[in-house]
Design an enzyme around this catalytic site. Structure first.
Site, PDB file in Angstrom:
ATOM      1  N   SER A   3       0.738  -1.205  -0.054  1.00 19.30           N
ATOM      2  CA  SER A   3       0.034   0.058   0.032  1.00 19.30           C
ATOM      3  C   SER A   3       0.762   1.366   0.072  1.00 19.30           C
ATOM      4  O   SER A   3       0.279   2.386   0.030  1.00 19.30           O
ATOM      5  CB  SER A   3      -0.891  -0.137   1.152  1.00 19.30           C
ATOM      6  N   THR A  29      -1.621   3.456   4.319  1.00 19.82           N
ATOM      7  CA  THR A  29      -0.883   4.593   4.222  1.00 19.82           C
ATOM      8  C   THR A  29       0.186   4.891   5.424  1.00 19.82           C
ATOM      9  O   THR A  29      -0.646   4.555   6.683  1.00 19.82           O
ATOM     10  CB  THR A  29      -1.991   5.916   4.159  1.00 19.82           C
ATOM     11  N   THR A  42       1.552   7.162   0.357  1.00 22.32           N
ATOM     12  CA  THR A  42       0.767   5.862  -0.041  1.00 22.32           C
ATOM     13  C   THR A  42       0.680   5.483  -1.519  1.00 22.32           C
ATOM     14  O   THR A  42       0.989   6.452  -2.632  1.00 22.32           O
ATOM     15  CB  THR A  42      -0.648   5.944   0.364  1.00 22.32           C
ATOM     16  N   ARG A  98      -7.409   8.527  -9.999  1.00 21.95           N
ATOM     17  CA  ARG A  98      -7.782   8.608  -8.499  1.00 21.95           C
ATOM     18  C   ARG A  98      -6.764   9.239  -7.721  1.00 21.95           C
ATOM     19  O   ARG A  98      -5.716   8.532  -7.568  1.00 21.95           O
ATOM     20  CB  ARG A  98      -8.752   7.440  -7.798  1.00 21.95           C
ATOM     21  N   VAL A  99      -7.098  10.185  -6.808  1.00 19.34           N
ATOM     22  CA  VAL A  99      -6.151  10.401  -5.744  1.00 19.34           C
ATOM     23  C   VAL A  99      -6.894  10.563  -4.535  1.00 19.34           C
ATOM     24  O   VAL A  99      -8.024  11.091  -4.563  1.00 19.34           O
ATOM     25  CB  VAL A  99      -5.608  11.939  -6.052  1.00 19.34           C
ATOM     26  N   GLY A 100      -6.399  10.188  -3.411  1.00 20.78           N
ATOM     27  CA  GLY A 100      -6.731  10.266  -2.048  1.00 20.78           C
ATOM     28  C   GLY A 100      -6.560  11.421  -1.448  1.00 20.78           C
ATOM     29  O   GLY A 100      -6.254  12.416  -1.725  1.00 20.78           O
ATOM     30  N   THR A 115      -5.100   7.645   7.953  1.00 23.12           N
ATOM     31  CA  THR A 115      -5.070   6.369   7.181  1.00 23.12           C
ATOM     32  C   THR A 115      -6.377   5.702   6.693  1.00 23.12           C
ATOM     33  O   THR A 115      -7.340   6.104   7.559  1.00 23.12           O
ATOM     34  CB  THR A 115      -4.086   5.100   7.704  1.00 23.12           C
ATOM     35  N   GLY A 116      -6.535   4.965   5.900  1.00 25.48           N
ATOM     36  CA  GLY A 116      -7.921   4.702   5.342  1.00 25.48           C
ATOM     37  C   GLY A 116      -8.655   5.145   4.091  1.00 25.48           C
ATOM     38  O   GLY A 116      -7.711   5.796   3.533  1.00 25.48           O
ATOM     39  N   GLY A 132      -9.483   7.566   1.920  1.00 25.60           N
ATOM     40  CA  GLY A 132      -9.304   8.850   1.750  1.00 25.60           C
ATOM     41  C   GLY A 132     -10.535   9.806   1.289  1.00 25.60           C
ATOM     42  O   GLY A 132     -10.492  10.879   1.707  1.00 25.60           O
TER      43      GLY A 132
HETATM   44  N1  GLY Z   1      -5.589   6.775   2.499  1.00 24.13           N
HETATM   45  C1  GLY Z   1      -5.053   6.667   1.430  1.00 24.13           C
HETATM   46  C2  GLY Z   1      -5.994   7.011   0.284  1.00 24.13           C
HETATM   47  O1  GLY Z   1      -7.150   6.921   0.246  1.00 24.13           O
HETATM   48  O2  GLY Z   1      -5.459   6.883  -1.046  1.00 24.13           O
END
Ligand code: GLY
Length: 314
Positions: A71, A173, A191, A201-203, A224-225, A227
């Protein structure tokens, strides 16, 4: 106030750290997940007199180079087209920020983010432009898709069912916060984002205020988790602002999770978000939606995994 914060000279600070380590003494490193090698690196940097900024960069680099982690960095699970795309950001005690999003073929996005912060007039570079900037600055082109991750992607393609994975292999992350021997705070976040995400896609991780926020007068937080949910509630900024208003890091992390819970109702059973925070005094806090989230703290010569409280008890 921590004993160390009262110490005046470098000699006094070192003596206090070694002989009278107390909760809240510096340096301190806190990171999402069980990443003791990464926190050990960051700690070592600061024990040798390095800054919290150097510490979080070098600590994050440890996980970026770990091909077993799926990840972050090399070995990260790809998007649905098979491309590993990386997001990272960094903040220094002055509140400066640098980030890269959708960066491919570069091993250390955290270091590219730092270069964006320190050597460009901008704060965030994306995709091909970020890669070009990295290559022009001496970073090498690397294939980030390992055999293991390629195999996992090929298996995923058979059904192509998209569902965010809660606590992916107990590692997601990496967000890292550090306070150095001068009491100055920095943070980094890195991450490969959600496995099998849509292309482009960007978090939250590279976005200031969401995946990470540092205010050297107050403290810092990172996430984390999933996004998308952190972005919608600007979670890390929220935590720092709650600490500014007097909440402890623990209370602030709980409030940020509660905001997500309130917005989502039953949907929270399908995704994880976890926060960690540290305040200027070196007190720490952490909270998640689900069981399974862990974090690491290196403080008072001890590098230890912690299991935080969480919202959704069965
Ligand atoms: N927390 C990482 C993401 O959602 O990309």
């Amino acid at each position: 106030m921590a004993a160390l914060a009262c110490a005046n000279t470098t000699e006094e600070k070192q003596a206090t750290t070694e002989k009278e380590a107390v909760p809240g003494s510096f340096p301190i490193v806190i990171a999402t997940w069980d990443v003791k090698k990464a926190t050990a690196k960051a700690w070592e940097v600061m024990k040798n007199g390095g800054s919290s900024l150097d510490a979080v960069e070098q600590g994050c680099m440890v996980e970026e180079a770990n091909a077993d982690g799926q990840s972050v960095g090399i070995g990260g699970l790809p998007d649905r087209d098979g491309n590993v795309t990386l997001d990272a950001c960094i903040m220094n005690p002055a509140g400066d920020y640098g980030a890269v999003v959708y960066l491919q073929n570069i091993l250390h996005p955290i270091s590219v983010a730092r270069k964006v912060m320190e050597e460009t007039p901008h704060v965030l570079l994306a995709g091909k432009g970020a890669e070009q900037f990295a290559l022009e600055n001496g970073f090498e082109k690397v294939n980030l898709l390992t055999e293991n991750s390629k195999k996992a992607w090929e298996e995923w393609k058979i059904t192509s069912q998209y569902k965010p994975i809660i606590n992916i292999e107990n590692h997601d992350t990496i967000g890292m916060l550090a306070i150095d021997q001068n009491g100055d705070i920095s943070g980094g976040c890195t991450t490969s984002g959600l496995a099998y995400k849509m292309a482009g896609r960007v978090g939250d991780s590279p976005i200031i205020g969401s995946g990470l926020f540092v205010d050297n007068e107050v403290g810092a937080a990172t996430a984390t988790g999933l996004g998308e949910e952190v972005l919608k509630t600007v979670g890390s900024f929220l935590i720092v602002e709650l600490m500014r208003q007097g909440k402890s890091p623990q209370e602030a992390c709980e409030e940020a999770v509660n905001r997500i819970v309130k917005k989502n109702g039953d949907r929270i059973k399908d995704f994880q978000v976890g926060y960690i925070a540290v305040n200027k005094q070196g007190e720490t806090g952490a909270y998640g939606i689900h069981d399974g989230f862990v974090y690491t703290v290196y403080q008072n010569e001890e590098n230890k995994k912690h299991v935080p409280e969480y919202y959704l008890k069965s």
